[in-house]
Design a protein around this motif. Structure first.
Motif, PDB file in Angstrom:
ATOM      1  N   GLY A  60       0.815  -1.211   0.000  1.00 54.92           N
ATOM      2  CA  GLY A  60       0.000   0.000   0.000  1.00 54.92           C
ATOM      3  C   GLY A  60       0.847   1.257   0.000  1.00 54.92           C
ATOM      4  N   ARG A  61       1.944   1.254   0.767  1.00 57.24           N
ATOM      5  CA  ARG A  61       2.832   2.420   0.784  1.00 57.24           C
ATOM      6  C   ARG A  61       3.477   2.622  -0.581  1.00 57.24           C
ATOM      7  NH1 ARG A  61       6.376   4.955   4.527  1.00 57.24           N
ATOM      8  NH2 ARG A  61       7.104   6.865   3.487  1.00 57.24           N
ATOM      9  N   VAL A  62       3.843   1.544  -1.238  1.00 63.26           N
ATOM     10  CA  VAL A  62       4.419   1.661  -2.585  1.00 63.26           C
ATOM     11  C   VAL A  62       3.424   2.328  -3.521  1.00 63.26           C
ATOM     12  CG1 VAL A  62       5.284   0.393  -4.578  1.00 63.26           C
ATOM     13  CG2 VAL A  62       5.936  -0.335  -2.267  1.00 63.26           C
ATOM     14  N   VAL A  63       2.167   1.880  -3.466  1.00 66.61           N
ATOM     15  CA  VAL A  63       1.141   2.459  -4.334  1.00 66.61           C
ATOM     16  C   VAL A  63       0.948   3.946  -4.017  1.00 66.61           C
ATOM     17  CG1 VAL A  63      -1.323   2.424  -4.896  1.00 66.61           C
ATOM     18  CG2 VAL A  63      -0.052   0.266  -4.698  1.00 66.61           C
ATOM     19  N   ARG A  64       0.904   4.299  -2.737  1.00 61.87           N
ATOM     20  CA  ARG A  64       0.716   5.703  -2.360  1.00 61.87           C
ATOM     21  C   ARG A  64       1.886   6.571  -2.824  1.00 61.87           C
ATOM     22  NH1 ARG A  64      -1.050   3.198   2.364  1.00 61.87           N
ATOM     23  NH2 ARG A  64       0.862   3.745   3.510  1.00 61.87           N
ATOM     24  N   GLU A  65       3.095   6.069  -2.678  1.00 61.29           N
ATOM     25  CA  GLU A  65       4.258   6.832  -3.129  1.00 61.29           C
ATOM     26  C   GLU A  65       4.239   7.011  -4.641  1.00 61.29           C
ATOM     27  OE1 GLU A  65       6.533   8.482  -1.546  1.00 61.29           O
ATOM     28  OE2 GLU A  65       5.922   7.885   0.479  1.00 61.29           O
ATOM     29  N   ALA A  66       3.860   5.958  -5.363  1.00 61.70           N
ATOM     30  CA  ALA A  66       3.786   6.054  -6.821  1.00 61.70           C
ATOM     31  C   ALA A  66       2.774   7.120  -7.238  1.00 61.70           C
ATOM     32  CB  ALA A  66       3.419   4.701  -7.410  1.00 61.70           C
ATOM     33  N   ARG A  67       1.618   7.121  -6.625  1.00 65.39           N
ATOM     34  CA  ARG A  67       0.588   8.098  -6.985  1.00 65.39           C
ATOM     35  C   ARG A  67       1.003   9.509  -6.592  1.00 65.39           C
ATOM     36  NH1 ARG A  67      -4.613   4.419  -5.098  1.00 65.39           N
ATOM     37  NH2 ARG A  67      -4.761   3.213  -7.050  1.00 65.39           N
ATOM     38  N   ARG A  68       1.601   9.646  -5.413  1.00 62.69           N
ATOM     39  CA  ARG A  68       1.997  10.977  -4.938  1.00 62.69           C
ATOM     40  C   ARG A  68       3.040  11.593  -5.852  1.00 62.69           C
ATOM     41  NH1 ARG A  68       5.524  13.374  -1.051  1.00 62.69           N
ATOM     42  NH2 ARG A  68       6.617  11.436  -0.591  1.00 62.69           N
ATOM     43  N   LEU A 110       3.488 -16.014  -5.153  1.00 61.77           N
ATOM     44  CA  LEU A 110       3.519 -14.793  -4.361  1.00 61.77           C
ATOM     45  C   LEU A 110       3.930 -13.596  -5.196  1.00 61.77           C
ATOM     46  CD1 LEU A 110       3.225 -13.461  -1.617  1.00 61.77           C
ATOM     47  CD2 LEU A 110       5.593 -14.120  -1.121  1.00 61.77           C
ATOM     48  N   LEU A 111       5.002 -13.734  -5.966  1.00 60.19           N
ATOM     49  CA  LEU A 111       5.445 -12.617  -6.791  1.00 60.19           C
ATOM     50  C   LEU A 111       4.419 -12.282  -7.869  1.00 60.19           C
ATOM     51  CD1 LEU A 111       9.219 -13.488  -7.133  1.00 60.19           C
ATOM     52  CD2 LEU A 111       8.263 -11.489  -5.999  1.00 60.19           C
ATOM     53  N   GLY A 112       3.804 -13.312  -8.442  1.00 63.81           N
ATOM     54  CA  GLY A 112       2.765 -13.055  -9.439  1.00 63.81           C
ATOM     55  C   GLY A 112       1.597 -12.289  -8.855  1.00 63.81           C
ATOM     56  N   SER A 113       1.205 -12.605  -7.631  1.00 69.00           N
ATOM     57  CA  SER A 113       0.093 -11.904  -6.988  1.00 69.00           C
ATOM     58  C   SER A 113       0.458 -10.460  -6.655  1.00 69.00           C
ATOM     59  CB  SER A 113      -0.327 -12.641  -5.712  1.00 69.00           C
ATOM     60  OG  SER A 113      -0.870 -13.903  -6.035  1.00 69.00           O
ATOM     61  N   ILE A 114       1.706 -10.240  -6.272  1.00 72.05           N
ATOM     62  CA  ILE A 114       2.146  -8.871  -6.005  1.00 72.05           C
ATOM     63  C   ILE A 114       2.098  -8.037  -7.277  1.00 72.05           C
ATOM     64  CG2 ILE A 114       4.170  -7.492  -5.394  1.00 72.05           C
ATOM     65  CD1 ILE A 114       4.885  -9.708  -3.384  1.00 72.05           C
ATOM     66  N   VAL A 115       2.577  -8.601  -8.384  1.00 70.36           N
ATOM     67  CA  VAL A 115       2.520  -7.888  -9.660  1.00 70.36           C
ATOM     68  C   VAL A 115       1.074  -7.591 -10.044  1.00 70.36           C
ATOM     69  CG1 VAL A 115       2.935  -8.110 -12.140  1.00 70.36           C
ATOM     70  CG2 VAL A 115       4.715  -8.751 -10.504  1.00 70.36           C
ATOM     71  N   GLU A 116       0.189  -8.567  -9.891  1.00 74.47           N
ATOM     72  CA  GLU A 116      -1.225  -8.356 -10.212  1.00 74.47           C
ATOM     73  C   GLU A 116      -1.832  -7.260  -9.341  1.00 74.47           C
ATOM     74  OE1 GLU A 116      -3.081 -12.125  -9.794  1.00 74.47           O
ATOM     75  OE2 GLU A 116      -2.100 -13.000 -11.558  1.00 74.47           O
ATOM     76  N   ALA A 117      -1.428  -7.201  -8.074  1.00 76.64           N
ATOM     77  CA  ALA A 117      -1.949  -6.165  -7.184  1.00 76.64           C
ATOM     78  C   ALA A 117      -1.525  -4.772  -7.663  1.00 76.64           C
ATOM     79  CB  ALA A 117      -1.468  -6.404  -5.753  1.00 76.64           C
ATOM     80  N   PHE A 118      -0.280  -4.622  -8.073  1.00 76.40           N
ATOM     81  CA  PHE A 118       0.173  -3.335  -8.595  1.00 76.40           C
ATOM     82  C   PHE A 118      -0.560  -2.978  -9.887  1.00 76.40           C
ATOM     83  CE2 PHE A 118       4.381  -4.082  -6.284  1.00 76.40           C
ATOM     84  CZ  PHE A 118       4.057  -3.212  -5.257  1.00 76.40           C
ATOM     85  N   GLU A 119      -0.736  -3.962 -10.749  1.00 76.86           N
ATOM     86  CA  GLU A 119      -1.401  -3.677 -12.023  1.00 76.86           C
ATOM     87  C   GLU A 119      -2.858  -3.294 -11.825  1.00 76.86           C
ATOM     88  OE1 GLU A 119      -0.482  -7.224 -14.239  1.00 76.86           O
ATOM     89  OE2 GLU A 119       1.312  -6.290 -15.123  1.00 76.86           O
ATOM     90  N   ARG A 120      -3.513  -3.878 -10.826  1.00 74.95           N
ATOM     91  CA  ARG A 120      -4.893  -3.466 -10.518  1.00 74.95           C
ATOM     92  C   ARG A 120      -4.947  -2.012 -10.066  1.00 74.95           C
ATOM     93  NH1 ARG A 120      -5.292  -8.700  -8.188  1.00 74.95           N
ATOM     94  NH2 ARG A 120      -4.924  -7.819  -6.103  1.00 74.95           N
ATOM     95  N   GLU A 121      -3.843  -1.540  -9.504  1.00 74.17           N
ATOM     96  CA  GLU A 121      -3.774  -0.145  -9.065  1.00 74.17           C
ATOM     97  C   GLU A 121      -3.285   0.781 -10.176  1.00 74.17           C
ATOM     98  OE1 GLU A 121      -4.845   0.921  -6.216  1.00 74.17           O
ATOM     99  OE2 GLU A 121      -5.222  -1.033  -5.284  1.00 74.17           O
ATOM    100  N   GLY A 122      -3.152   0.258 -11.376  1.00 73.21           N
ATOM    101  CA  GLY A 122      -2.752   1.065 -12.522  1.00 73.21           C
ATOM    102  C   GLY A 122      -1.261   1.294 -12.651  1.00 73.21           C
ATOM    103  N   ILE A 123      -0.458   0.446 -12.010  1.00 73.13           N
ATOM    104  CA  ILE A 123       0.997   0.580 -12.066  1.00 73.13           C
ATOM    105  C   ILE A 123       1.562  -0.575 -12.888  1.00 73.13           C
ATOM    106  CG2 ILE A 123       3.134   0.688 -10.726  1.00 73.13           C
ATOM    107  CD1 ILE A 123       1.418   1.631  -8.354  1.00 73.13           C
ATOM    108  N   ALA A 124       2.257  -0.263 -13.967  1.00 72.81           N
ATOM    109  CA  ALA A 124       2.848  -1.282 -14.834  1.00 72.81           C
ATOM    110  C   ALA A 124       4.178  -1.743 -14.261  1.00 72.81           C
ATOM    111  CB  ALA A 124       3.043  -0.724 -16.240  1.00 72.81           C
TER     112      ALA A 124
END
Length: 274
Positions: A60-68, A110-124
């Protein structure tokens, strides 16, 4: 490769790989925003736009930093000890907990699920090997010494064993001596696995490959000077890596060290031949 467009977040684990990626991105005009669990940022800071330290894994922090920071792309590189996902899970953020609770904890899933989670948040998620294409191991002899026939027989046997273990998401590397399995890599990592072999056999070859359906955007097998030093200490004499699917970090230093130790370094396909 031309410089990627727009800001990039680099999730930096341990080792030299994320530092080299950050340096390359900086040189191409796109210094990354680094998010890391590393205890120090001395090697990363000169090449980064900013360094964000985490105490615990936090998707979640990674996603927030990316968006910010307006970053829509992300690279994951470097070793993060898998034991961290077993420590104090109550301190993880909701996104991290949701991924861990819904996913088997083998590396591939595990790594595949992490990548999918980022992609759902619009991060390639970008393939980091494209930033370091010259680090990909070619086929054949990589140092000054070719393997002996006895070493090649162990390499072939090791590749046969890996064809069974890799689909089970463990055993990315294996040590073989006289067609006997000395050690198989699990959660500890390749260098720690090699370290066990000195007391067990004092000789043998290392074979390192990746599962055939593994996503090339992340978790490419890597070797480097540390691998050679671990092998020297354990008495191992040949390192076989999968051509086109393994990164050799600091290749000049790696091959010079291997040559000085008399260690053969060999690039193989899935069915190695002499």
């Amino acid at each position: 490769m031309s410089a990627p467009e727009g800001r990039i977040v680099l999730i930096a684990g341990e080792g030299a790989l994320p530092v080299e990626i950050a340096r390359r991105l900086h040189e191409r005009g796109t210094p990354p925003v680094v998010v890391t669990l590393r205890g120090d940022d001395g090697a990363l800071a000169p090449w980064s736009e900013a360094v964000v330290h985490l105490r615990f894994p936090s998707l979640g922090r990674v996603v927030r930093e990316a968006r910010r920071r307006g970053a829509e792309r992300l690279i994951m590189a470097g070793h993060i000890a898998k034991r961290t996902i077993y420590l104090l899970p109550a301190l993880f953020d909701p996104l991290t907990r949701s991924v861990l609770s819904a996913t088997p904890r083998d590396d591939h899933a595990l790594l595949g699920s992490i990548v999918e989670a980022f992609e759902r948040e619009g991060i390639a998620v970008l393939p980091y090997w494209q930033i370091l294409p010259e680090f990909l191991a070619p086929e054949g002899r990589l140092g000054s010494r070719a393997p002996t026939e006895a070493e090649l027989q162990d390499v072939r046997y090791g590749a046969e064993v890996l064809s069974v273990t890799l689909p089970c998401s463990f055993g990315q590397a294996i040590v073989v001596a006289d067609r006997a399995v000395v050690a198989v890599e699990a959660m500890e990592g390749t260098d720690a696995m090699i370290g066990r072999c000195g007391a067990l056999s004092g000789r043998g070859v290392v074979v390192k490959m990746m599962r055939s359906d593994q996503d090339l955007r992340y978790d490419l097998p890597t070797v480097g000077p540390g691998t050679i030093e671990s092998m020297r200490c354990a008495g191992l004499t040949c390192l076989a890596v999968e051509a086109g699917r393994t990164l050799v970090l600091e290749p000049e230093r790696t091959f010079e060290s291997a040559d000085a130790c008399g260690i053969a370094v060999w690039g193989i396909r899935s069915c190695p031949s002499s």
